[in-house]
Motif scaffolding. Structure first.
Motif, PDB file in Angstrom:
ATOM      1  N   UNK A  14       0.834  -1.204   0.000  1.00 61.01           N
ATOM      2  CA  UNK A  14       0.000   0.000   0.000  1.00 61.01           C
ATOM      3  C   UNK A  14       0.868   1.252   0.000  1.00 61.01           C
ATOM      4  N   UNK A  15       1.924   1.245   0.796  1.00 61.54           N
ATOM      5  CA  UNK A  15       2.844   2.387   0.848  1.00 61.54           C
ATOM      6  C   UNK A  15       3.499   2.632  -0.510  1.00 61.54           C
ATOM      7  N   UNK A  16       3.803   1.556  -1.234  1.00 60.72           N
ATOM      8  CA  UNK A  16       4.422   1.714  -2.558  1.00 60.72           C
ATOM      9  C   UNK A  16       3.478   2.439  -3.529  1.00 60.72           C
ATOM     10  N   UNK A  17       2.177   2.239  -3.340  1.00 59.51           N
ATOM     11  CA  UNK A  17       1.207   2.840  -4.252  1.00 59.51           C
ATOM     12  C   UNK A  17       0.855   4.284  -3.878  1.00 59.51           C
ATOM     13  N   UNK A  18       1.177   4.722  -2.679  1.00 65.97           N
ATOM     14  CA  UNK A  18       0.730   6.041  -2.227  1.00 65.97           C
ATOM     15  C   UNK A  18       1.192   7.192  -3.131  1.00 65.97           C
ATOM     16  N   UNK A  19       2.452   7.234  -3.582  1.00 65.62           N
ATOM     17  CA  UNK A  19       2.831   8.335  -4.479  1.00 65.62           C
ATOM     18  C   UNK A  19       2.023   8.362  -5.770  1.00 65.62           C
ATOM     19  N   UNK A  20       1.690   7.176  -6.279  1.00 65.44           N
ATOM     20  CA  UNK A  20       0.881   7.101  -7.498  1.00 65.44           C
ATOM     21  C   UNK A  20      -0.522   7.633  -7.252  1.00 65.44           C
ATOM     22  N   UNK A  21      -1.101   7.272  -6.108  1.00 64.06           N
ATOM     23  CA  UNK A  21      -2.432   7.763  -5.756  1.00 64.06           C
ATOM     24  C   UNK A  21      -2.408   9.272  -5.547  1.00 64.06           C
ATOM     25  N   UNK A  22      -1.379   9.758  -4.864  1.00 60.20           N
ATOM     26  CA  UNK A  22      -1.266  11.206  -4.638  1.00 60.20           C
ATOM     27  C   UNK A  22      -1.241  11.965  -5.964  1.00 60.20           C
ATOM     28  N   UNK A  23      -0.459  11.476  -6.914  1.00 58.20           N
ATOM     29  CA  UNK A  23      -0.348  12.202  -8.176  1.00 58.20           C
ATOM     30  C   UNK A  23      -1.623  12.063  -9.009  1.00 58.20           C
ATOM     31  N   UNK A  24      -2.242  10.895  -8.959  1.00 57.76           N
ATOM     32  CA  UNK A  24      -3.519  10.709  -9.654  1.00 57.76           C
ATOM     33  C   UNK A  24      -4.568  11.676  -9.114  1.00 57.76           C
ATOM     34  N   UNK A  25      -4.655  11.796  -7.790  1.00 55.59           N
ATOM     35  CA  UNK A  25      -5.621  12.697  -7.179  1.00 55.59           C
ATOM     36  C   UNK A  25      -5.316  14.151  -7.518  1.00 55.59           C
ATOM     37  N   UNK A  26      -4.030  14.521  -7.468  1.00 54.75           N
ATOM     38  CA  UNK A  26      -3.656  15.898  -7.789  1.00 54.75           C
ATOM     39  C   UNK A  26      -4.079  16.259  -9.211  1.00 54.75           C
ATOM     40  N   UNK A  27      -3.786  15.395 -10.174  1.00 58.78           N
ATOM     41  CA  UNK A  27      -4.148  15.688 -11.554  1.00 58.78           C
ATOM     42  C   UNK A  27      -5.661  15.754 -11.728  1.00 58.78           C
ATOM     43  N   UNK A  28      -6.384  14.857 -11.040  1.00 61.00           N
ATOM     44  CA  UNK A  28      -7.849  14.877 -11.149  1.00 61.00           C
ATOM     45  C   UNK A  28      -8.408  16.182 -10.606  1.00 61.00           C
ATOM     46  N   UNK A  29      -7.916  16.633  -9.459  1.00 64.98           N
ATOM     47  CA  UNK A  29      -8.361  17.912  -8.901  1.00 64.98           C
ATOM     48  C   UNK A  29      -8.041  19.062  -9.851  1.00 64.98           C
ATOM     49  N   UNK A  30      -6.873  18.999 -10.485  1.00 67.40           N
ATOM     50  CA  UNK A  30      -6.487  20.066 -11.402  1.00 67.40           C
ATOM     51  C   UNK A  30      -7.374  20.077 -12.652  1.00 67.40           C
ATOM     52  N   UNK A  31      -7.723  18.898 -13.149  1.00 63.23           N
ATOM     53  CA  UNK A  31      -8.638  18.827 -14.292  1.00 63.23           C
ATOM     54  C   UNK A  31      -9.982  19.418 -13.924  1.00 63.23           C
ATOM     55  N   UNK A  32     -10.502  19.054 -12.757  1.00 61.11           N
ATOM     56  CA  UNK A  32     -11.795  19.574 -12.329  1.00 61.11           C
ATOM     57  C   UNK A  32     -11.728  21.076 -12.069  1.00 61.11           C
ATOM     58  N   UNK A  33     -10.595  21.570 -11.546  1.00 59.82           N
ATOM     59  CA  UNK A  33     -10.447  23.008 -11.355  1.00 59.82           C
ATOM     60  C   UNK A  33     -10.483  23.721 -12.707  1.00 59.82           C
ATOM     61  N   UNK A  34      -9.784  23.163 -13.703  1.00 56.19           N
ATOM     62  CA  UNK A  34      -9.768  23.777 -15.030  1.00 56.19           C
ATOM     63  C   UNK A  34     -11.159  23.774 -15.658  1.00 56.19           C
ATOM     64  N   UNK A  35     -11.959  22.753 -15.357  1.00 59.23           N
ATOM     65  CA  UNK A  35     -13.294  22.651 -15.933  1.00 59.23           C
ATOM     66  C   UNK A  35     -14.300  23.567 -15.251  1.00 59.23           C
ATOM     67  N   UNK A  36     -14.137  23.764 -13.944  1.00 61.43           N
ATOM     68  CA  UNK A  36     -15.176  24.437 -13.158  1.00 61.43           C
ATOM     69  C   UNK A  36     -14.751  25.759 -12.532  1.00 61.43           C
ATOM     70  N   UNK A  37     -13.442  25.984 -12.351  1.00 63.87           N
ATOM     71  CA  UNK A  37     -12.919  27.144 -11.612  1.00 63.87           C
ATOM     72  C   UNK A  37     -13.435  27.174 -10.178  1.00 63.87           C
ATOM     73  N   UNK A  38     -13.827  26.018  -9.664  1.00 60.42           N
ATOM     74  CA  UNK A  38     -14.316  25.907  -8.287  1.00 60.42           C
ATOM     75  C   UNK A  38     -13.117  25.806  -7.346  1.00 60.42           C
ATOM     76  N   UNK A  39     -13.004  26.738  -6.418  1.00 69.94           N
ATOM     77  CA  UNK A  39     -11.835  26.809  -5.550  1.00 69.94           C
ATOM     78  C   UNK A  39     -11.654  25.577  -4.670  1.00 69.94           C
ATOM     79  N   UNK A  40     -12.747  24.835  -4.432  1.00 70.25           N
ATOM     80  CA  UNK A  40     -12.623  23.678  -3.549  1.00 70.25           C
ATOM     81  C   UNK A  40     -11.634  22.654  -4.111  1.00 70.25           C
ATOM     82  N   UNK A  41     -11.547  22.539  -5.442  1.00 68.39           N
ATOM     83  CA  UNK A  41     -10.629  21.563  -6.026  1.00 68.39           C
ATOM     84  C   UNK A  41      -9.183  21.974  -5.795  1.00 68.39           C
ATOM     85  N   UNK A  42      -8.911  23.260  -5.889  1.00 70.11           N
ATOM     86  CA  UNK A  42      -7.569  23.751  -5.606  1.00 70.11           C
ATOM     87  C   UNK A  42      -7.228  23.574  -4.130  1.00 70.11           C
ATOM     88  N   UNK A  43      -8.211  23.794  -3.268  1.00 65.58           N
ATOM     89  CA  UNK A  43      -7.989  23.626  -1.828  1.00 65.58           C
ATOM     90  C   UNK A  43      -7.744  22.165  -1.479  1.00 65.58           C
TER      91      UNK A  43
END
Length: 300
Positions: free
Chosen positions: A256-285
């Motif tokens: 599980x620890x080995x996968x954590x960096x991959x999950x972190x980066x996947x989540x970061x990119x997903x939040x950034x995509x949603x921020x670009x789509x919506x400009x909703x500050x919650x995704x950046x936060x």
């Protein structure tokens, strides 16, 4: 394409999603049209779905749009996976697939609260359902993380990129993936809002990110997305092992620890995509703790 067909296509394309859905129901469910039905939007992080309420039964209509596709949603994959689990009472049954729409059963149940999710009973129920899910055969829809990273990368706001971020992205694209402990069908979006207490036990909703992958990846995503502390993580893993899941807990924790960096980066990119789509500050936060973890400091 004849002029008449082209006009019909243009009219259909110009209809709002709600009107498109109404036409779909009238076409495929004439009895529902006769009995009367009501559409109401259902909010979600990837956009609105629609609840169809009628005397003939309730359904959930899930739309495939360009925004949803850019966020990693594929209704065709979701349809195939829901059919794959149809006999397991783990998720909703498919009622109709008519692109760009997927209509599924509306599951009657009580959503888990945040407190119930991390309670002893909640941990046991969720872990039992996950163990049952992970015993199923793979579906043929494996998660290609590098491809997903590249896909998300195309849809983030280019003004937010920095040399430090570009270097991290290239590192993640080149980095060797962990060797799976066990491949299985994963839900990949486990949190209180996607869990319902029903007469058949805990059932999962929102399968739009479900995929084949390493079972340790499921738990890495579960732990990160819910912010679970070490004691809560251990409780989930013990209940999972008790329910017939992976038994070697020290090895499982390492994986599980080995996968954590991959999950972190996947989540970061997903939040950034949603921020670009919506400009909703919650995704950046929501992305800010991930930036700190990945870059070693706040990254604007």
């Amino acid at each position: 394409m004849s002029g008449q067909v082209a006009v019909r296509f243009k009219i259909k394309a110009e209809l709002s999603p709600e009107n498109q859905l109404q036409q779909l129901i009238e076409q495929h469910y004439p009895a529902v049209k006769t009995a009367g039905f009501h559409l109401s939007p259902v909010a979600g992080l990837t956009g609105e779905s629609w609840k169809i309420a009628s005397p003939a039964g309730d359904m959930l209509a899930r739309h495939q749009s360009g925004e949803r596709r850019n966020a990693g949603v594929e209704r065709q994959r979701e349809h195939a996976i829901l059919r794959h689990i149809a006999r397991q009472s783990l998720g909703p049954c498919v009622r109709l697939s008519s692109p760009p729409w997927l209509l599924v059963e509306w599951i009657a149940g009580v959503p888990l609260s945040e407190a119930a999710f991390v309670s002893a009973q909640g941990q046991k129920s969720v872990s039992q359902s996950l163990a049952k899910l992970h015993r199923l055969a793979c579906t043929g829809y494996p998660l290609d993380l590098r491809r997903q990273f590249a896909r998300y990368w195309q849809h983030i706001d280019r003004r937010r990129l920095t040399p430090r971020w570009l270097a991290l992205h290239q590192k993640m694209i080149r980095r060797k993936l962990p060797v799976p402990l066990k491949m299985a069908l994963l839900h990949m979006d486990i949190h209180a809002g996607n869990l319902l207490e029903t007469e058949k036990g805990v059932r999962f909703i929102d399968w739009e990110y479900a995929t084949d992958g390493d079972i340790a990846l499921e738990f890495a995503a579960l732990f990160r997305s819910n912010g679970l502390d070490p004691l809560q993580q251990d409780a989930f893993l013990r209940e999972y092992a008790e329910a017939g899941g992976y038994q070697d807990l020290p090895l499982f924790r390492q994986q599980i620890s080995r996968w954590l960096p991959w999950v972190d980066y996947l989540m970061l990119l997903w939040f950034e995509v949603r921020w670009a789509q919506t400009a909703d500050k919650k995704y950046s936060e929501w992305a800010q703790p991930l930036r700190v973890r990945l870059f070693g400091r706040a990254h604007d």
